[in-house]
Motif scaffolding. Structure first.
Motif, PDB file in Angstrom:
ATOM      1  N   ILE A   1       0.854  -1.193   0.000  1.00 51.84           N
ATOM      2  CA  ILE A   1       0.000   0.000   0.000  1.00 51.84           C
ATOM      3  C   ILE A   1       0.888   1.240   0.000  1.00 51.84           C
ATOM      4  O   ILE A   1       1.764   1.376   0.857  1.00 51.84           O
ATOM      5  N   PRO A   2       0.702   2.146  -0.966  1.00 52.05           N
ATOM      6  CA  PRO A   2       1.540   3.352  -1.019  1.00 52.05           C
ATOM      7  C   PRO A   2       1.452   4.158   0.272  1.00 52.05           C
ATOM      8  O   PRO A   2       0.385   4.256   0.883  1.00 52.05           O
ATOM      9  N   PHE A   3       2.573   4.717   0.676  1.00 57.07           N
ATOM     10  CA  PHE A   3       2.587   5.542   1.882  1.00 57.07           C
ATOM     11  C   PHE A   3       1.503   6.616   1.824  1.00 57.07           C
ATOM     12  O   PHE A   3       0.867   6.932   2.826  1.00 57.07           O
TER      13      PHE A   3
ATOM     14  N   GLY B   1      -6.575   2.818   9.866  1.00 58.52           N
ATOM     15  CA  GLY B   1      -7.254   1.536   9.731  1.00 58.52           C
ATOM     16  C   GLY B   1      -6.508   0.524   8.894  1.00 58.52           C
ATOM     17  O   GLY B   1      -6.796  -0.683   8.964  1.00 58.52           O
ATOM     18  N   ASP B   2      -5.527   0.961   8.092  1.00 58.53           N
ATOM     19  CA  ASP B   2      -4.753   0.052   7.254  1.00 58.53           C
ATOM     20  C   ASP B   2      -3.594  -0.592   7.992  1.00 58.53           C
ATOM     21  O   ASP B   2      -3.055  -1.610   7.537  1.00 58.53           O
TER      22      ASP B   2
ATOM     23  N   GLY C   1      -5.249  -6.874  11.236  1.00 63.16           N
ATOM     24  CA  GLY C   1      -5.140  -6.201   9.952  1.00 63.16           C
ATOM     25  C   GLY C   1      -5.550  -7.098   8.810  1.00 63.16           C
ATOM     26  O   GLY C   1      -5.834  -8.283   8.997  1.00 63.16           O
ATOM     27  N   ARG C   2      -5.534  -6.512   7.608  1.00 62.62           N
ATOM     28  CA  ARG C   2      -6.052  -7.223   6.427  1.00 62.62           C
ATOM     29  C   ARG C   2      -4.970  -7.500   5.379  1.00 62.62           C
ATOM     30  O   ARG C   2      -5.286  -8.009   4.301  1.00 62.62           O
ATOM     31  N   HIS C   3      -3.722  -7.150   5.669  1.00 67.58           N
ATOM     32  CA  HIS C   3      -2.682  -7.236   4.642  1.00 67.58           C
ATOM     33  C   HIS C   3      -1.459  -7.982   5.151  1.00 67.58           C
ATOM     34  O   HIS C   3      -1.289  -8.208   6.345  1.00 67.58           O
TER      35      HIS C   3
END
Length: 269
Positions: A80-82, A88-89, A102-104
């Motif tokens: 995910i780009p900064f 929430g990420d 988390g989801r990643h």
């Protein structure tokens, strides 16, 4: 509260110091509050790094130790780009590299390097690393920072050089070497790789990274133009004592935090 009007020609009365606002690190009343604060600061630091051009592909990561589960860290998710990261990420990762919340996925290098540094330095709350232009340029020379400016003196005898390159960091042994090279310092130059900084808050670690990158830029520019005049040892140490604490770093960072959160308030979601 506004000051009462003064008679014409009379100088206004000084405002008592206890009525003037001075930003200082907050004191949290609960672990939940402390965790939320660290995550907000982490997301903001990632956005700020993006604004400054410190992100490149999937390289780079900032971690913040969880205040309750102190062997676990919050970190930006892989891929995910900064500039798009929100609170929430963020993902929570343990020392085995397992995602607990988390989801990643987690960046493998983030786990290997940051977990070793956090383990070796219980005083450290946050660790910042990215592949910046000037940090990589100075690291390619295998040189430390020199005390040629007032700001660079914050790193005088308080940063290290890992004078070896062993490839992409994907194993714990290499992470351990980085932690060992860092020692008790606030930053380390990783030869042919880049910079890594630490702090007792996300704000401090981020500020030191910004300042270290800027110091690299100035040193390279000064040497390209001529022969820099170094600050003498005694003055460099005295300047470091004035400017080199994590509290000073936190204070310096606040205008940047205010700016990024006002311009990009969605990062707090």
């Amino acid at each position: 509260m506004t000051q009462p009007a003064q008679p014409p020609g009379q100088e206004p009365a000084p405002i008592p110091p206890d009525r003037l606002h001075l930003a200082m690190p907050p004191e949290h009343t609960s672990l939940r509050e402390a965790r939320a604060h660290r995550k907000q600061r982490l997301a903001a630091a990632l956005r700020l790094f993006a604004r400054l051009g410190y992100d490149e592909g999937v390289a780079g990561h900032i971690t913040a130790r969880d205040p309750e589960f102190t062997d676990c860290c919050w970190v930006n998710p892989f891929g995910i780009p900064f500039r798009h990261v929100t609170v929430g990420d963020l993902i929570l990762v343990n020392q085995e590299g397992q995602v607990l919340e988390g989801r990643h996925h987690v960046n493998q290098a983030a786990f290997v390097v940051h977990s070793r540094v956090h383990s070796a330095r219980p005083d450290v709350v946050a660790v910042a690393h990215s592949h910046t232009t000037y940090g990589r340029a100075l690291s390619a020379l295998g040189e430390p920072l020199e005390p040629i400016t007032q700001d660079a003196c914050a790193f005088y005898e308080d940063h290290a050089l890992l004078d070896r390159y062993t490839g992409v960091t994907v194993d714990e042994e290499e992470g351990g070497r980085i932690a060992a090279a860092l020692g008790s310092h606030k930053g380390v130059i990783l030869r042919n790789h880049g910079l890594l900084t630490v702090g007792d808050s996300v704000d401090a670690a981020a500020w030191w990274f910004l300042q270290m990158e800027r110091a690299c830029e100035i040193q390279l520019s000064a040497k390209a133009a001529g022969k820099p005049v170094p600050i003498d040892h005694r003055s460099a140490v005295a300047t470091r004592e004035q400017l080199g604490s994590d509290l000073v770093a936190w204070i310096n960072y606040q205008p940047l935090y205010t700016s990024i959160t006002r311009d990009e308030p969605d990062l707090l979601s």
